[in-house]
Design an enzyme around this catalytic site. Structure first.
Site, PDB file in Angstrom:
ATOM      1  N   LYS A   1       0.839  -1.204   0.000  1.00 12.02           N
ATOM      2  CA  LYS A   1       0.000   0.000   0.000  1.00 12.02           C
ATOM      3  C   LYS A   1       0.875   1.256   0.000  1.00 12.02           C
ATOM      4  CE  LYS A   1      -3.889  -2.245   2.346  1.00 12.02           C
ATOM      5  NZ  LYS A   1      -3.431  -3.614   2.112  1.00 12.02           N
TER       6      LYS A   1
ATOM      7  N   GLN B   1      -5.395  -2.638   8.901  1.00 13.53           N
ATOM      8  CA  GLN B   1      -5.165  -3.969   8.345  1.00 13.53           C
ATOM      9  C   GLN B   1      -5.849  -5.013   9.221  1.00 13.53           C
ATOM     10  OE1 GLN B   1      -3.351  -4.692   5.436  1.00 13.53           O
ATOM     11  NE2 GLN B   1      -4.154  -6.755   5.700  1.00 13.53           N
TER      12      GLN B   1
ATOM     13  N   ASP C   1     -11.869   1.914   3.518  1.00 15.93           N
ATOM     14  CA  ASP C   1     -12.219   0.528   3.198  1.00 15.93           C
ATOM     15  C   ASP C   1     -13.539   0.115   3.821  1.00 15.93           C
ATOM     16  OD1 ASP C   1     -11.148  -1.363   1.422  1.00 15.93           O
ATOM     17  OD2 ASP C   1     -10.591  -2.698   3.069  1.00 15.93           O
TER      18      ASP C   1
END
Length: 293
Positions: free
Chosen positions: A53, A97, A120
């Site tokens: 990322k 994450q 996300d």
């Protein structure tokens, strides 16, 4: 005949180019798009996902902040870091994450994410907007699967789609997106999971199979109908500790039946990274006060 390979890089490259152009425009206005990643794991695979990322962001000019916590740290420390990033005006986007360590609540993370920075879609406000068909952001992996299918002219409308995996970050949002009345939608969706009694009975009738189980070799060629399109989202460490990654699908046997299939690596991954960068720029555009994305 060999199946068509659904390679991600030809799809990801133009997305990154558009993102880089937008980043340049924002920087000229005094706004530097910035992504903060939060990692609470010592798993090398998780560490590599975060590094990728950061590499993608560097390629397009997005600044990054790298927050790492020991997996043994108290959950409250993670929650405080997420809340602090949400309150930091120079940070446009926050990516946590997952999976999280035992004892760390995903609900606790969701509650502390700033929705306008949650690129996300973990916060319940963003989940609700996604389900309602009015998303603030489309989760990166969901966007990547849709972009791949569209780029390679795979018919989705009216197709029987089986998704293997019901995670909150991939399986559920993807199922919802493909079900909606929109481009890359109008599919008939079946979501399979660890309690599905006869997985092959579902996959053999599918026009499109998307795997996101995180289990190497859980699906092989005998489980597909002839001509099926296979999208393998997972990137699992090779069994036995070997270097490299493999997907959920036994690639060689699946290739004997599939009409199109994603390679692992090199399929969904590059498009997911590009889509994440796109979401960061969308968040930064709002900070800049410009409605254009």
């Amino acid at each position: 005949m060999s199946p068509e390979l659904l390679r991600g890089e030809p799809v990801a490259a133009p997305i990154r180019e558009r993102v880089a152009d937008r980043v340049n425009t924002l920087r000229e206005r005094g706004t530097t798009p910035t992504l903060a990643t939060v990692l609470m794991s010592d798993d090398p695979a998780d560490e590599r996902f975060v590094e990728l990322k950061h590499e993608t962001c560097a390629d397009v000019g997005i600044a990054t902040r790298d927050v790492r916590l020991e997996p043994s740290a108290p959950a409250e420390r993670l929650y405080r870091e997420i809340q602090r990033l949400g309150e930091t005006s120079a940070v446009d986007a926050v990516f946590v994450q997952v999976p999280l360590p035992d004892g760390v609540s995903l609900t606790g993370v969701r509650q502390r994410l700033e929705p306008t920075k949650d690129v996300d879609c973990l916060h319940l406000e963003n989940v609700g907007r996604l389900v309602a068909g009015e998303p603030r952001f489309v989760p990166a992996t969901t966007a990547a699967v849709c972009r791949l299918l569209s780029a390679y002219d795979v018919p989705v409308s009216g197709a029987d789609v089986v998704i293997i995996g019901r995670s909150d970050v991939i399986g559920k949002p993807l199922a919802n997106r493909l079900l909606q009345k929109r481009s890359c939608g109008n599919a008939t969706i079946t979501v399979c999971h660890s309690r599905t009694a006869d997985l092959a009975a579902h996959t053999r009738r599918a026009d499109i199979v998307v795997t996101a189980a995180g289990t190497p070799g859980v699906v092989d060629g005998a489980m597909f109908s002839s001509g099926a399109v296979v999208v393998d989202v997972s990137a699992n460490r090779k069994p036995g500790g070997d270097d490299g990654v493999v997907g959920d699908v036994a690639f060689e046997s699946a290739s004997e039946r599939a009409s199109a299939i994603t390679p692992v690596p090199g399929g969904v991954g590059p498009v997911t990274l590009a889509a994440l960068a796109e979401n960061v720029v969308r968040a930064a555009t709002r900070r800049d006060g410009d409605s254009e994305c």
